[in-house]
Design a protein around this motif. Sequence first.
Motif, PDB file in Angstrom:
ATOM      1  N   LEU A  34      13.631 -15.423 -13.919  1.00  0.00           N
ATOM      2  CA  LEU A  34      12.842 -14.249 -14.312  1.00  0.00           C
ATOM      3  C   LEU A  34      12.631 -13.330 -13.115  1.00  0.00           C
ATOM      4  N   THR A  38      14.072  -9.524 -12.872  1.00  0.00           N
ATOM      5  CA  THR A  38      13.170  -8.382 -12.675  1.00  0.00           C
ATOM      6  C   THR A  38      13.589  -7.567 -11.458  1.00  0.00           C
ATOM      7  N   LEU A  41      16.646  -5.608 -12.414  1.00  0.00           N
ATOM      8  CA  LEU A  41      16.285  -4.481 -13.280  1.00  0.00           C
ATOM      9  C   LEU A  41      15.718  -3.333 -12.448  1.00  0.00           C
ATOM     10  N   LEU A 103      -0.676 -10.015  -2.673  1.00  0.00           N
ATOM     11  CA  LEU A 103      -1.648  -9.145  -2.006  1.00  0.00           C
ATOM     12  C   LEU A 103      -0.939  -8.087  -1.180  1.00  0.00           C
ATOM     13  N   LEU A 106       0.859  -5.601  -3.581  1.00  0.00           N
ATOM     14  CA  LEU A 106      -0.069  -4.684  -4.234  1.00  0.00           C
ATOM     15  C   LEU A 106      -0.653  -3.683  -3.237  1.00  0.00           C
ATOM     16  N   ASN A 107      -0.789  -4.108  -2.001  1.00  0.00           N
ATOM     17  CA  ASN A 107      -1.293  -3.196  -0.974  1.00  0.00           C
ATOM     18  C   ASN A 107      -0.286  -2.105  -0.674  1.00  0.00           C
TER      19      ASN A 107
ATOM     20  N   VAL B 183      10.881  -4.843 -18.355  1.00  0.00           N
ATOM     21  CA  VAL B 183      10.265  -5.874 -17.512  1.00  0.00           C
ATOM     22  C   VAL B 183       9.268  -6.705 -18.320  1.00  0.00           C
ATOM     23  N   GLY B 187       9.205 -10.772 -19.245  1.00  0.00           N
ATOM     24  CA  GLY B 187       8.045 -11.650 -19.065  1.00  0.00           C
ATOM     25  C   GLY B 187       7.628 -12.315 -20.353  1.00  0.00           C
ATOM     26  N   PHE B 218      -9.693 -25.309 -12.806  1.00  0.00           N
ATOM     27  CA  PHE B 218      -8.484 -24.988 -12.041  1.00  0.00           C
ATOM     28  C   PHE B 218      -7.737 -23.827 -12.682  1.00  0.00           C
ATOM     29  N   LEU B 222      -7.324 -19.858 -11.363  1.00  0.00           N
ATOM     30  CA  LEU B 222      -6.013 -19.209 -11.180  1.00  0.00           C
ATOM     31  C   LEU B 222      -5.960 -17.889 -11.938  1.00  0.00           C
ATOM     32  N   THR B 225      -7.928 -15.355 -10.133  1.00  0.00           N
ATOM     33  CA  THR B 225      -7.187 -14.851  -8.961  1.00  0.00           C
ATOM     34  C   THR B 225      -6.241 -13.739  -9.369  1.00  0.00           C
ATOM     35  N   LEU B 229      -6.431  -9.731  -8.284  1.00  0.00           N
ATOM     36  CA  LEU B 229      -5.306  -8.955  -7.743  1.00  0.00           C
ATOM     37  C   LEU B 229      -5.067  -7.700  -8.567  1.00  0.00           C
ATOM     38  N   PHE B 232      -7.692  -5.298  -7.649  1.00  0.00           N
ATOM     39  CA  PHE B 232      -7.382  -4.732  -6.327  1.00  0.00           C
ATOM     40  C   PHE B 232      -6.415  -3.567  -6.457  1.00  0.00           C
ATOM     41  N   TRP B 233      -5.468  -3.734  -7.356  1.00  0.00           N
ATOM     42  CA  TRP B 233      -4.480  -2.665  -7.569  1.00  0.00           C
ATOM     43  C   TRP B 233      -5.141  -1.440  -8.184  1.00  0.00           C
ATOM     44  N   LEU B 238      -9.244  -3.460   0.021  1.00  0.00           N
ATOM     45  CA  LEU B 238      -8.835  -4.743   0.599  1.00  0.00           C
ATOM     46  C   LEU B 238     -10.049  -5.544   1.069  1.00  0.00           C
ATOM     47  N   LEU B 242     -10.578  -9.419  -0.401  1.00  0.00           N
ATOM     48  CA  LEU B 242     -10.360 -10.630   0.394  1.00  0.00           C
ATOM     49  C   LEU B 242     -11.493 -11.657   0.247  1.00  0.00           C
ATOM     50  N   LEU B 245     -11.040 -13.309  -3.118  1.00  0.00           N
ATOM     51  CA  LEU B 245      -9.891 -14.221  -3.131  1.00  0.00           C
ATOM     52  C   LEU B 245     -10.197 -15.487  -2.348  1.00  0.00           C
ATOM     53  N   ASN B 253      -8.909 -24.860  -4.835  1.00  0.00           N
ATOM     54  CA  ASN B 253      -8.663 -26.035  -3.995  1.00  0.00           C
ATOM     55  C   ASN B 253      -9.490 -27.229  -4.469  1.00  0.00           C
TER      56      ASN B 253
END
Lengths: 110, 274
Positions: A34, A38, A41, A103, A106-107, B183, B187, B218, B222, B225, B229, B232-233, B238, B242, B245, B253
């Motif tokens: 995948l 991607t 593409l 990260l 995306l930054n 895309v 997915g 758990f 995830l 997380t 992200l 964040f976009w 940042l 951080l 995250l 963990n």
Amino acid sequence: MATLHTAKQVATAFQREYAKTPAKLKVLDAFSGLAIATALLQFVYAVLIGSFPFNAFLAGFFCCIGAFVLSVCLRMQVDPEDMSGKTERAFTEYALAMCVLFLAALNYVG
Amino acid sequence: MALLFLHIQSVLSVSDIHLTVEDGEGVVLASHTILRGATLEDALTLEKGCSLKASFKPVLGSQSTMFLPQQAFLRVDSPSGTATVAVAARPSKAGDALIATAGHSALAAQLAPGPTRLSLVLGDASLPLGLEAVLGTLVLGQPAPGRGYKAPVLGPLPEIQHRHRQPERRANPLAPLTALGGVLALGAAFLLALPARLGANLKGFPAGGRAGLAALGFHAALAATLGTLALFWLRLTLLQTLPALGALGLVVNGTGRALAATRAPAAGGRKKAE
């Protein structure tokens, strides 16, 4: 003709042996495929349509390549025939590396 | 008319000045000779695509050999004196005269069409070894469309107008949307086809107790997380992302270790069986 026969033999042997692969590794293989698809593409889009904005193209393309590389590394570490360390540690490192990769991407995507 | 000396004590003078108007192929359209101490009787016309060439020989005092001043310019001024174009003169191939060539396009870019003042500047006119002399009137013809002088109303002068880079070609909005659909389709195929082909390991999911809580925590950490992200976009910086995250990483963990610990006896039994 001989080449075709040889290729067919190779494909059949590969299919037969790949069927023995554990499901966990097949999941990793599918995710790696995948990621590469991607990336391909995105590359085709950049060539045909244009790479504007260029930073977004770089971020997306190298994020996919990075995900592929990390997935391959994880697969090599969790392969039952070639286990070099603990599975849990390998997965933790994989998750951490993917977090850092996303990260950074995306930054940079803007 | 006598040659106009703006600095009467200059010891520098010029011999006869030859003015020629040539077209783009070098064909001479008009030729004038300004005798020593004279100016043009009639105005000289310079049309689009033509160039004006001035040839003269500077001499020092009463000597007849050519003298090379520090600078020699053929100058064209607008009637109001607000705009000036100066063309430097260079020695001829034979070395017996200085030649200055001014093209119509170069003049029309800085000066409005119409009458202008043509003059000669040698050296520094404020010093004894300098000379500034008006030769006559030069009439500039209309420039090519879009290439002429545009008098700025409130903007900067032409010589300091900025030239912006041409923007990159933008694609039709349909193209990136189609690529995005491709895309997402990849997915979706991964998420939907994979359980169908390989089977989802839901029956192995812990039902309850410590293992169930660890597994839920758990997977939720995830997912959080990934959501962080995405935030964040879209919104966060940042420095805001951080710490979040980091906290989520600690949860992943801890719950991951707890989950692995609950699975350890089963994994140890399988290894022993192998």
